[in-house]
Motif scaffolding. Structure first.
Motif, PDB file in Angstrom:
ATOM      1  N   UNK A  97      16.425  27.393  12.550  1.00 55.04           N
ATOM      2  CA  UNK A  97      15.870  28.074  11.379  1.00 55.04           C
ATOM      3  C   UNK A  97      16.531  27.595  10.095  1.00 55.04           C
ATOM      4  N   UNK A  98      17.845  27.350  10.133  1.00 57.41           N
ATOM      5  CA  UNK A  98      18.539  26.837   8.951  1.00 57.41           C
ATOM      6  C   UNK A  98      18.110  25.411   8.641  1.00 57.41           C
ATOM      7  N   UNK A  99      17.914  24.611   9.675  1.00 52.98           N
ATOM      8  CA  UNK A  99      17.461  23.235   9.461  1.00 52.98           C
ATOM      9  C   UNK A  99      16.090  23.239   8.792  1.00 52.98           C
ATOM     10  N   UNK A 100      15.190  24.093   9.271  1.00 51.52           N
ATOM     11  CA  UNK A 100      13.858  24.174   8.670  1.00 51.52           C
ATOM     12  C   UNK A 100      13.921  24.661   7.227  1.00 51.52           C
ATOM     13  N   UNK A 101      14.824  25.590   6.960  1.00 51.47           N
ATOM     14  CA  UNK A 101      14.911  26.191   5.628  1.00 51.47           C
ATOM     15  C   UNK A 101      15.584  25.281   4.612  1.00 51.47           C
ATOM     16  N   UNK A 102      16.596  24.521   5.065  1.00 50.92           N
ATOM     17  CA  UNK A 102      17.408  23.718   4.142  1.00 50.92           C
ATOM     18  C   UNK A 102      17.386  22.229   4.489  1.00 50.92           C
ATOM     19  N   UNK A 103      16.345  21.738   5.133  1.00 50.91           N
ATOM     20  CA  UNK A 103      16.359  20.417   5.753  1.00 50.91           C
ATOM     21  C   UNK A 103      16.789  19.274   4.823  1.00 50.91           C
ATOM     22  N   UNK A 104      16.352  19.187   3.561  1.00 49.22           N
ATOM     23  CA  UNK A 104      16.804  18.037   2.762  1.00 49.22           C
ATOM     24  C   UNK A 104      18.303  18.090   2.472  1.00 49.22           C
ATOM     25  N   UNK A 128      15.128  16.143  14.960  1.00 52.27           N
ATOM     26  CA  UNK A 128      14.205  17.210  14.537  1.00 52.27           C
ATOM     27  C   UNK A 128      14.147  17.306  13.018  1.00 52.27           C
ATOM     28  N   UNK A 129      15.314  17.261  12.366  1.00 47.92           N
ATOM     29  CA  UNK A 129      15.362  17.368  10.908  1.00 47.92           C
ATOM     30  C   UNK A 129      14.647  16.196  10.244  1.00 47.92           C
ATOM     31  N   UNK A 130      14.852  14.988  10.771  1.00 48.01           N
ATOM     32  CA  UNK A 130      14.186  13.805  10.213  1.00 48.01           C
ATOM     33  C   UNK A 130      12.667  13.916  10.359  1.00 48.01           C
ATOM     34  N   UNK A 131      12.211  14.344  11.521  1.00 50.37           N
ATOM     35  CA  UNK A 131      10.772  14.486  11.746  1.00 50.37           C
ATOM     36  C   UNK A 131      10.193  15.589  10.862  1.00 50.37           C
ATOM     37  N   UNK A 135       7.281  14.933   8.080  1.00 46.89           N
ATOM     38  CA  UNK A 135       6.013  15.675   8.108  1.00 46.89           C
ATOM     39  C   UNK A 135       5.793  16.446   6.806  1.00 46.89           C
ATOM     40  N   UNK A 136       6.879  17.019   6.261  1.00 51.99           N
ATOM     41  CA  UNK A 136       6.759  17.760   4.997  1.00 51.99           C
ATOM     42  C   UNK A 136       6.395  16.826   3.855  1.00 51.99           C
ATOM     43  N   UNK A 137       7.056  15.669   3.797  1.00 51.19           N
ATOM     44  CA  UNK A 137       6.753  14.695   2.750  1.00 51.19           C
ATOM     45  C   UNK A 137       5.311  14.210   2.843  1.00 51.19           C
ATOM     46  N   UNK A 138       4.828  13.975   4.053  1.00 50.67           N
ATOM     47  CA  UNK A 138       3.448  13.526   4.246  1.00 50.67           C
ATOM     48  C   UNK A 138       2.456  14.588   3.790  1.00 50.67           C
ATOM     49  N   UNK A 139       2.728  15.831   4.145  1.00 46.79           N
ATOM     50  CA  UNK A 139       1.850  16.923   3.745  1.00 46.79           C
ATOM     51  C   UNK A 139       1.816  17.064   2.229  1.00 46.79           C
ATOM     52  N   UNK A 140       2.971  17.067   1.586  1.00 48.50           N
ATOM     53  CA  UNK A 140       3.024  17.231   0.134  1.00 48.50           C
ATOM     54  C   UNK A 140       2.358  16.055  -0.583  1.00 48.50           C
ATOM     55  N   UNK A 141       2.533  14.863  -0.031  1.00 51.40           N
ATOM     56  CA  UNK A 141       1.918  13.685  -0.646  1.00 51.40           C
ATOM     57  C   UNK A 141       0.398  13.778  -0.583  1.00 51.40           C
ATOM     58  N   UNK A 153       2.812  13.691  -8.924  1.00 53.60           N
ATOM     59  CA  UNK A 153       2.591  13.442  -7.507  1.00 53.60           C
ATOM     60  C   UNK A 153       3.881  13.146  -6.738  1.00 53.60           C
ATOM     61  N   UNK A 154       4.978  12.919  -7.449  1.00 53.57           N
ATOM     62  CA  UNK A 154       6.256  12.671  -6.778  1.00 53.57           C
ATOM     63  C   UNK A 154       7.060  13.966  -6.718  1.00 53.57           C
ATOM     64  N   UNK A 155       7.504  14.314  -5.524  1.00 48.71           N
ATOM     65  CA  UNK A 155       8.233  15.563  -5.317  1.00 48.71           C
ATOM     66  C   UNK A 155       9.643  15.255  -4.816  1.00 48.71           C
ATOM     67  N   UNK A 156      10.639  15.806  -5.504  1.00 53.61           N
ATOM     68  CA  UNK A 156      12.030  15.668  -5.081  1.00 53.61           C
ATOM     69  C   UNK A 156      12.391  16.894  -4.246  1.00 53.61           C
ATOM     70  N   UNK A 157      12.449  16.714  -2.924  1.00 57.00           N
ATOM     71  CA  UNK A 157      12.679  17.852  -2.047  1.00 57.00           C
ATOM     72  C   UNK A 157      14.061  18.469  -2.253  1.00 57.00           C
ATOM     73  N   UNK A 158      15.046  17.676  -2.643  1.00 55.42           N
ATOM     74  CA  UNK A 158      16.383  18.221  -2.890  1.00 55.42           C
ATOM     75  C   UNK A 158      16.360  19.233  -4.032  1.00 55.42           C
ATOM     76  N   UNK A 159      15.445  19.023  -4.984  1.00 58.30           N
ATOM     77  CA  UNK A 159      15.330  19.954  -6.103  1.00 58.30           C
ATOM     78  C   UNK A 159      14.381  21.109  -5.789  1.00 58.30           C
ATOM     79  N   UNK A 160      13.407  20.849  -4.960  1.00 59.90           N
ATOM     80  CA  UNK A 160      12.385  21.861  -4.681  1.00 59.90           C
ATOM     81  C   UNK A 160      12.823  22.873  -3.613  1.00 59.90           C
TER      82      UNK A 160
END
Length: 222
Positions: A97-104, A128-131, A135-141, A153-160
């Protein structure tokens, strides 16, 4: 549960093993479970403990199969197996659950750890975290290409994606006495101060202050 199990001791010389009884192993699992459950961030992976516990569970189940039917001890051993399985599954679920919540942030921390530092992810968790991130990056793109202007169109997941809140307060119990722990002020009117922690004492304190003590095993979260 009479056998002793070997668990490599990361605080000792390379190649050394800490020999644990099954009861000591389960106690270590319980500590890891509670620490992971109450810590706001993902803690160091305890994959060796997980593997040893799974081996011990298999050993216990084999012993039950050989036990005489009608033995009253069987029901108690069944309850102990279920208790251990609950702690193990809860521990692993808390980490996922923590990996999913804070993955980047989890992946960035793993990427930047120093040589020789213990990993915070097991190989399976890292995959799991890499996958999950891919998948999240692909969906957002795909969403951005359809609905957003080119400059957005560019999303910085570390900031989001929000970081773990290291300033949250946690309860702890002291295993090893600590002196002069620096505590940050809670308001601008206060100044920094230090506290001593006696063995067995319990405290409510900001997690950031005692995070290194949790990592070293000097305190346990409760």
């Amino acid at each position: 549960m009479e056998d002793e199990l070997g668990l490599s001791d990361q605080d000792s010389d390379a190649g050394s093993e800490e020999v644990l009884t099954p009861a000591e192993l389960i106690s270590k699992l319980e500590e890891a479970w509670l620490n992971e459950k109450f810590a706001p961030e993902l803690l160091e992976s305890k994959s060796e403990i997980v593997e040893c516990v799974m081996e011990q569970l298999n050993h216990m189940e084999q012993n039950l199969q050989r036990a005489r039917q009608g033995d009253l001890k069987i029901s108690f051993h069944h309850m102990e197996i279920e208790r251990i399985r609950f702690m193990l599954s809860s521990y692993l679920r808390s980490r996922l659950l923590k990996i999913e919540k804070f993955f980047p942030h989890v992946l960035e921390k793993e990427k930047s750890r120093g040589e020789g530092d213990p990993p915070h992810l097991s190989p399976e968790e890292f995959a799991f975290a890499k996958e999950y991130m891919t998948n999240t990056e692909t969906l957002l793109k795909n969403v951005a290409l359809r609905h957003m202007p080119p400059n957005l169109q560019t999303v910085d997941l570390l900031k989001c994606v929000p970081k773990p809140n290291l300033d949250s307060f946690v309860f702890l119990k002291v295993k090893q006495a600590q002196e002069s722990i620096l505590v940050e002020p809670e308001t601008d009117d206060q100044s920094e101060y230090t506290i001593d922690m006696e063995v067995g004492s319990q405290h409510l304190i900001r997690y950031r202050t005692i995070a290194p003590l949790v990592a070293s095993g000097a305190v346990n979260l409760i």
